[in-house]
Design a protein around this motif. Sequence first.
Motif, PDB file in Angstrom:
ATOM      1  N   VAL A  84       0.847  -1.201   0.000  1.00  0.00           N
ATOM      2  CA  VAL A  84       0.000   0.000   0.000  1.00  0.00           C
ATOM      3  C   VAL A  84       0.877   1.245   0.000  1.00  0.00           C
ATOM      4  O   VAL A  84       0.639   2.211  -0.739  1.00  0.00           O
ATOM      5  N   LYS A  85       1.902   1.244   0.841  1.00  0.00           N
ATOM      6  CA  LYS A  85       2.768   2.424   0.961  1.00  0.00           C
ATOM      7  C   LYS A  85       3.553   2.674  -0.319  1.00  0.00           C
ATOM      8  O   LYS A  85       3.830   3.821  -0.673  1.00  0.00           O
ATOM      9  N   VAL A  86       3.932   1.580  -0.993  1.00  0.00           N
ATOM     10  CA  VAL A  86       4.700   1.714  -2.225  1.00  0.00           C
ATOM     11  C   VAL A  86       3.833   2.204  -3.380  1.00  0.00           C
ATOM     12  O   VAL A  86       4.254   3.043  -4.186  1.00  0.00           O
ATOM     13  N   ASN A  87       2.602   1.714  -3.437  1.00  0.00           N
ATOM     14  CA  ASN A  87       1.772   1.942  -4.627  1.00  0.00           C
ATOM     15  C   ASN A  87       0.756   3.067  -4.489  1.00  0.00           C
ATOM     16  O   ASN A  87       0.161   3.461  -5.494  1.00  0.00           O
ATOM     17  N   THR A  88       0.469   3.545  -3.286  1.00  0.00           N
ATOM     18  CA  THR A  88      -0.508   4.616  -3.119  1.00  0.00           C
ATOM     19  C   THR A  88       0.111   5.786  -2.384  1.00  0.00           C
ATOM     20  O   THR A  88       1.295   5.768  -2.041  1.00  0.00           O
ATOM     21  N   GLN A  89      -0.689   6.781  -2.104  1.00  0.00           N
ATOM     22  CA  GLN A  89      -0.220   7.967  -1.397  1.00  0.00           C
ATOM     23  C   GLN A  89      -0.450   7.857   0.110  1.00  0.00           C
ATOM     24  O   GLN A  89      -0.289   8.825   0.853  1.00  0.00           O
ATOM     25  N   LEU A  90      -0.834   6.666   0.584  1.00  0.00           N
ATOM     26  CA  LEU A  90      -1.038   6.447   2.014  1.00  0.00           C
ATOM     27  C   LEU A  90       0.250   5.980   2.672  1.00  0.00           C
ATOM     28  O   LEU A  90       1.080   5.311   2.062  1.00  0.00           O
ATOM     29  N   ASP A  91       0.418   6.338   3.935  1.00  0.00           N
ATOM     30  CA  ASP A  91       1.532   5.830   4.738  1.00  0.00           C
ATOM     31  C   ASP A  91       1.022   5.588   6.149  1.00  0.00           C
ATOM     32  O   ASP A  91      -0.182   5.634   6.424  1.00  0.00           O
TER      33      ASP A  91
END
Length: 556
Positions: free
Chosen positions: A41-48
Motif C-alpha cells: 500500500v505504501k509503495v503503490n498509493t499515497q497512504l503511509d
Amino acid sequence: MGRRPERLALERVLLEGIEEMIFIVRVEKDAWVYEFINEAVKVNTQLDDSALGKAFREVHEPEIARQLIHFYEKALTAGTSIFYEDSYYAPNGELRYSKSRLTPMFDDSGRCSHIVSVVNDVTEEKLAKHSREEALSRLEESNAKYRSLFESNGDAVFTLTLNGQINGGNRMARTLIQRPISELAGRDFCEVVEPAEHMRSYEIFQEARAGLYKDHRLSLKAENGEAIGCLVKFIPISVYGKVTGYYLMAKNMTELDRLVSKYLESEKNFRVIAENVYDVVILMNRQKEYLYVSPSSQEIFGIAPEEAASQKPFFNVHPDDLALVAQQFQEAMQQAGPYSLQLRFDHPARGWIWAEMNGTPVYDGEGVFSHMVMIVRDISVQKDYEAQLEYYAFHDSLTGLPNRRYFQEYSQKKQQEQERAGGKIALAVLDLDDFKYINDEYGHDFGDMVLVEFAGRLSKLEEQGYIPARMGGDEFVIILEGVATDSAAQAAAQHIHGLLSGNWVIHGNTVPVNFSLGAAVASSAEESISSILRRADEAMYKVKGNETDAFQLLKP
C-alpha cells in the motif's frame, strides 16, 4: 469464529510480504478506521503510516470517503466477501485502477470487528480494455459521422491499399468511371487512369508515399473510353498514426475546363456559363485586377458584380487571410498548379462569412500566364455546424450552462492568468437539497424543470462576472472572478444565496427549493483547482442538514 489479537498480529506480519495491497479496517459505531496497511500500500498509493488510527473522512477527500464507506457498508450488510472496482493515485501522481475484495472478519460474539480489503492493481488490463472500447467507439462514431460524408461527397473518392490497389470507392467514383468498383477490386489504380498518363500517375503516387500531398491534373478513363479531366490528390489513411492506405480524391474538372475553354474561344460564351452558376466566378490578371466577376457575387458577397470589379484586389477578404490568399495566388501562377483554401469574406448584411476558393491559372498558346480563374463557394452553413458541435462539447444539453469540461479548461486558464498577476481564484459549490424528493414527488420531468430554473438564475451571475457551470446531477460550481479574500467570498456567497433562495413557482406548483453552498479562496496563486474545489465541496457538505448556516467558507 473470532480471531485472537495475537493471531491477527501474526497474520499482519505475514501480509507484509504479499504483493497485493492489504488494508485492515476497524469497524466502529460511526466510523471506519485504518488499523493496518501493508508495505505494498505504501509503495503503490499515497497512504503511509500516518493514516493508521484515522477514519476514512480524515484521510480522503469527501467524494472518495463517501465511495469507500458505501462499499464497506455493503460488505458489512452482506456479511460475506464482495468485489468492486475503483481507482487511486500512485505516489508519482499517476492514476491507477484496482479491483478490491472486501471480506468481513467476525469476533467470538459474531460481531463484525474488521473488514480486510485485498486490492489488485488492474491498470494495464483496464487501460487495454478502455483502449479497445475507445477504439470501437471511435470506429462507430467515424462510421456514423463520416460514412455519409464519404458516400455523399461531391467528388469521386477511391480507397487504395499501401501499394495502390483499389479496394473501395464512393457513389461519385462509380458514376465517374461508369462501372462498379467491385470490378476493379484488387487492381492497380492505373486501371482508372488514361494509359498515356500511367507513368505520371505512378510518379504522383510515389510523391504521396514520400509524404508530399499535392493537387495534380490527371485524366481518368470511363467505361465508354471517354477521358475525364480531373484534379486529383492522394491523401493518406492513417490509423493510430500509421498509414494503412490512401484516398484517391478526383474532382471532375470537365465543366470548369469547358468553362475556361469557352472563355478562350469566346468571352460571350463564357459569360453565358458563368452567369448561370451559383458559385462566384472571378477572373483576375497578373496585376490582380478584376477582369470579370459573375452575377452570383450579389447573392454570395452582397455586392453587385460591377461594383466588386472596381475594388482593390481581395477587397472583401478578412485582414488575417489576405497574406495567405496572396501567397496562394502567386505560387499557383509561378508553379502552374491549382490551389484551394478556406477564408473569410465581408458581407454587408451578414458580417464575416466563410467561403472556399478554388483557383486555377490559365496560360495562352505561348505558355504565358493569362489570368486566374477563381471559383468561390459559400460554406458558412458547414462552418456554423462545426461551431455548434464545439458549443455542445462544452455546454450542458439540459440547462445550457457550461459543463464540467468547460469548467476544467476555463478554471485552469484563469488560474494561470492569476499566477502571472500574483492573484488568487475562488470557487463556490452548490448542491440542491432533497432533490431526490422532488423527483419522487413530482417526477423526473419536473425535476429537470427545477434544474433548468436553477441554472437560469445562476446564469444571471454572469452579469457580475461570475461563471457558473453544471458539474452533473444537481451539483453546480461557480468561478468567483475578482474574489481574492475571505470577506469578498463571504459577500459573494451571501449575494448568490439571496438570488437563489425562496419558494419557486414552476408550472403552477410552488416548490420550496433549498440548496447548500460552500466556498473557498485559494490559499496562494499556486494552489491547484482540485484543492480549492475540494475545500469548497467540504464546506458545502458541512452546511447540509445544518439549518442555522446558509453557506460556509472553508479556509486552508
